[in-house]
Scaffold this active site. Structure first.
Site: not given
Ligand code: NAP
Ligand code: F7E
Length: 344
Positions: A126, A128, A150
């Site tokens: 990520t 992050e 994270y």
């Molecule tokens: P998500 O919607 O939160 O899905 C997370 C998945 O992980 C869900 O299926 C959840 O199951 C499963 N999970 C959580 N804890 C587990 C455990 N202990 N054992 C087995 N499964 C478990 O996340 P996403 O947005 O699809 O992201 C997919 C991956 O990419 C994640 O690793 C995330 O950190 C990474 N990522 C996401 C982004 C983004 O912007 N979306 C960017 C960079 C990296 P449940 O349905 O049971 O909760």
């Molecule tokens: O926050 C700001 C918050 O929670 C984005 C995950 O998929 O992307 C995701 O992480 C920004 C942050 O995503 C609210 O402070 C303001 O700066 O949507 P978010 P994230 O933290 O960027 C990365 C790439 C991953 O890997 C992660 O798994 O938005 N923000 N106000 C807020 N965020 C939330 N959630 N809620 C608010 O009310």
């Protein structure tokens, strides 16, 4: 016979889109789900692919479970998407987050190493990990500086994937994906919180949306485009790590403005006694208020990705732009609110 893929995190946003993508490519798809009182298959149902997937019980906390599943399925490719993925929660649950997002990766890698063979491995890394960015835009050479449990846990998982590749010659790739969103995004993430809020306000189910830091900036892409890049990485003969991003950065504030524009509402930002709010330009109603509870103990202020390597080596580029993404999300949330069907 088609290839066999095992996807951890199949019930999440990316797991659902990746399953759809691989099914269309003729893969036999296995999806790992953790045991919960009710299995979260709403996204898979919404994509109408639930009956095309083999669900298997597997939790990243339990290595014996992982070993049995991988040994039995004998996948060609493993996509590790499972994670405690919400940054805010990782500050409250740092140990659990590390257990799954960091050590969980090693459990899978070690299983693959012990089983031998040619299983290819994708790790969901990520942006992050860049956290407090050291240079901009960020690419594969940019130094890491995570800002949350994270980010720290994911950095461990990232380096483990690199280490197993270098030490044991595993075909392990790490995709450093910047934020990617969709109508299947979880409702706690800011984009979906905003688009669902806009839909609920429009349909008169809610008066306003409460947000934290409006000035944070992200490089937001479309999840459907990003799962394609995961697959492309594993098809390369030589495994490597790739940044996947759009190369465009917008603030949360701009996301709010555009989401309201999608329902023909113009927002103006007003400072009253030092307290900011977003008001409807026409009616003066407060549509966005600020709640400091949504601020993070340490914030990642700016993230902007440079996906040149992916463009050159994978021939990957994003198809859906920022405006189209927002319109797509608002439209789907309007449908959901109107029909009172949320799915997940
Ligand atoms: P998500 O919607 O939160 O899905 C997370 C998945 O992980 C869900 O299926 C959840 O199951 C499963 N999970 C959580 N804890 C587990 C455990 N202990 N054992 C087995 N499964 C478990 O996340 P996403 O947005 O699809 O992201 C997919 C991956 O990419 C994640 O690793 C995330 O950190 C990474 N990522 C996401 C982004 C983004 O912007 N979306 C960017 C960079 C990296 P449940 O349905 O049971 O909760
Ligand atoms: O926050 C700001 C918050 O929670 C984005 C995950 O998929 O992307 C995701 O992480 C920004 C942050 O995503 C609210 O402070 C303001 O700066 O949507 P978010 P994230 O933290 O960027 C990365 C790439 C991953 O890997 C992660 O798994 O938005 N923000 N106000 C807020 N965020 C939330 N959630 N809620 C608010 O009310």
């Amino acid at each position: 016979m088609g290839k066999r893929a095992l996807i951890t995190g199949i019930t999440g946003q990316d797991g659902s889109y990746l399953s759809e993508f691989l099914i269309n490519k003729g893969y036999e798809v296995y999806g790992a789900v953790r045991r919960t009182s009710s299995i979260n298959t709403g996204r898979l149902s919404e994509l109408d692919i639930l009956n095309k997937i083999n669900l298997v019980a597997m939790d990243l906390a339990e290595i014996t479970n992982i070993q049995r599943v991988i040994e039995e399925i004998k996948p060609d490719e493993v996509y590790n998407l499972a994670a405690q993925s919400f940054v805010q929660t990782s500050f409250d649950q740092p140990i659990y987050t590390s257990e799954i997002d960091a050590i969980g990766v090693t459990r899978i890698l070690e299983t693959i190493r012990m089983l031998g063979g040619n299983i290819k491995f994708y790790q969901a890394s990520t942006s992050e990990m860049f956290g407090k960015v050291q240079t901009s835009p960020q690419n594969e050479e940019t130094p890491f500086y995570p800002r949350s449990p994270y980010g720290v846990s994911k950095l461990y998982g990232h380096w483990m994937a690199v280490n197993y590749r270098e030490a044991w010659d595993l075909h392990a790739c790490s995709g450093i994906l910047f934020n990617h969103e969709s109508p299947l995004r979880g409702i706690e993430f800011v984009t979906r919180k905003i688009t669902l809020g806009v839909a609920e306000i429009t349909k008169e189910k809610k008066k306003s949306i409460s947000l934290g830091n409006l000035n944070a900036k992200r490089d937001w892409g479309y999840a459907g485009d990003y799962v394609n890049a995961m697959w492309l990485m594993l098809q390369k003969k030589t495994p490597s790590d790739y940044v996947i991003a759009t190369g465009e950065m917008y603030s949360v504030r701009e996301f709010v403005e555009k989401a309201f524009n999608a329902v023909d509402t113009e927002i103006e930002w007003v400072l009253d006694d030092g307290v900011e709010s977003g008001r409807c330009k026409k009616t003066g109603n407060i549509l966005v208020d600020i709640n400091k509870d949504f601020n993070r103990p340490a914030e990642t202020d700016y993230l902007l990705g440079d996906a040149t390597k992916a463009k050159e080596e994978l021939n990957w580029k994003p198809q859906v732009n920022f405006n189209t993404l927002i319109e797509m999300m608002v439209k789907k949330d309007l449908d959901r609110v109107e029909n009172d069907v949320y799915g997940f």
